[in-house]
Design a protein around this motif. Structure first.
Motif, short mmCIF file in Angstrom:
data_model
loop_
_atom_site.label_atom_id
_atom_site.label_comp_id
_atom_site.label_asym_id
_atom_site.label_seq_id
_atom_site.Cartn_x
_atom_site.Cartn_y
_atom_site.Cartn_z
N THR A 146 0.79 -1.18 0.06
CA THR A 146 0.04 0.08 0.15
C THR A 146 0.83 1.20 -0.03
O THR A 146 0.60 2.23 -0.78
N LEU A 147 1.63 1.01 0.88
CA LEU A 147 3.01 2.24 0.97
C LEU A 147 3.59 2.83 -0.60
O LEU A 147 3.63 3.93 -1.01
N SER A 148 3.92 1.66 -1.19
CA SER A 148 4.29 1.48 -2.38
C SER A 148 3.50 2.31 -3.41
O SER A 148 3.69 3.06 -4.37
N ILE A 149 2.30 1.72 -3.60
CA ILE A 149 1.21 2.19 -4.54
C ILE A 149 0.95 3.78 -3.99
O ILE A 149 0.96 4.61 -5.14
N SER B 187 3.32 10.52 -9.29
CA SER B 187 2.79 10.64 -10.48
C SER B 187 1.96 11.83 -10.71
O SER B 187 1.88 12.49 -11.61
N ASP B 188 1.33 12.28 -9.39
CA ASP B 188 0.64 13.55 -9.46
C ASP B 188 1.68 14.63 -8.89
O ASP B 188 1.09 15.84 -8.94
N GLY B 189 2.83 14.76 -9.21
CA GLY B 189 3.83 15.46 -9.03
C GLY B 189 3.84 16.29 -7.63
O GLY B 189 4.21 17.42 -7.35
N LEU C 48 8.95 16.03 -0.52
CA LEU C 48 7.88 16.79 -1.07
C LEU C 48 8.43 17.62 -2.34
O LEU C 48 9.26 18.50 -2.13
N SER C 49 7.69 17.76 -3.23
CA SER C 49 8.13 18.56 -4.54
C SER C 49 7.68 19.98 -4.21
O SER C 49 6.82 20.31 -2.99
N GLU C 50 7.99 20.98 -4.87
CA GLU C 50 7.38 22.22 -4.73
C GLU C 50 5.77 22.14 -4.59
O GLU C 50 5.13 23.12 -3.75
#
Length: 119
Positions: free
Chosen positions: A58-61, A68-70, A88-90
């Protein structure tokens, strides 16, 4: 200013509110983002230990979906054994104030602990 985030006749999925929920909704995504906001960089097993109740799969998913959502960045280091870190991304960092507001709301609005009954 709008009266509502979900105007009458508009499907939830077609609103900004619905879009945000599609990215961070579910049982673990906000928790993963919370831990990454607190620790800046974490590895898979560190996240698993911090969350506790999540399975490896579940963590991997969840991590793949957040990537994929950025919202998070996955960095793989070419070494043996393989090393992968998550941050975390911007775009993900821009959601931290929302997570903080949810935390503050919960602290202000949670029911007080029940008083022990005296006999």
């Amino acid at each position: 200013m709008r009266d509502t985030c979900v105007p009458t006749g508009v499907g939830l999925k077609d609103t900004g509110f619905g879009y945000t929920l599609s990215l961070i909704g579910g049982k673990y995504k906000m928790i993963i983002m919370y831990w990454l906001s607190e620790n800046k960089v974490m590895r898979h097993n560190e996240l698993k230990r911090s969350i506790g109740s999540i399975s490896f799969k579940t963590l991997s998913i969840m991590l793949k979906e957040l990537e994929s959502d950025g919202l998070i960045i996955r960095t793989e280091f070419p070494q043996v054994p393989p090393k992968v870190e998550y941050t975390l991304s911007e775009r993900g960092l821009s959601l931290v104030p929302v997570l903080n507001m949810m935390c503050e709301w919960g602290e202000k609005n949670s029911l007080p602990a029940m008083e022990p009954v005296q006999r």
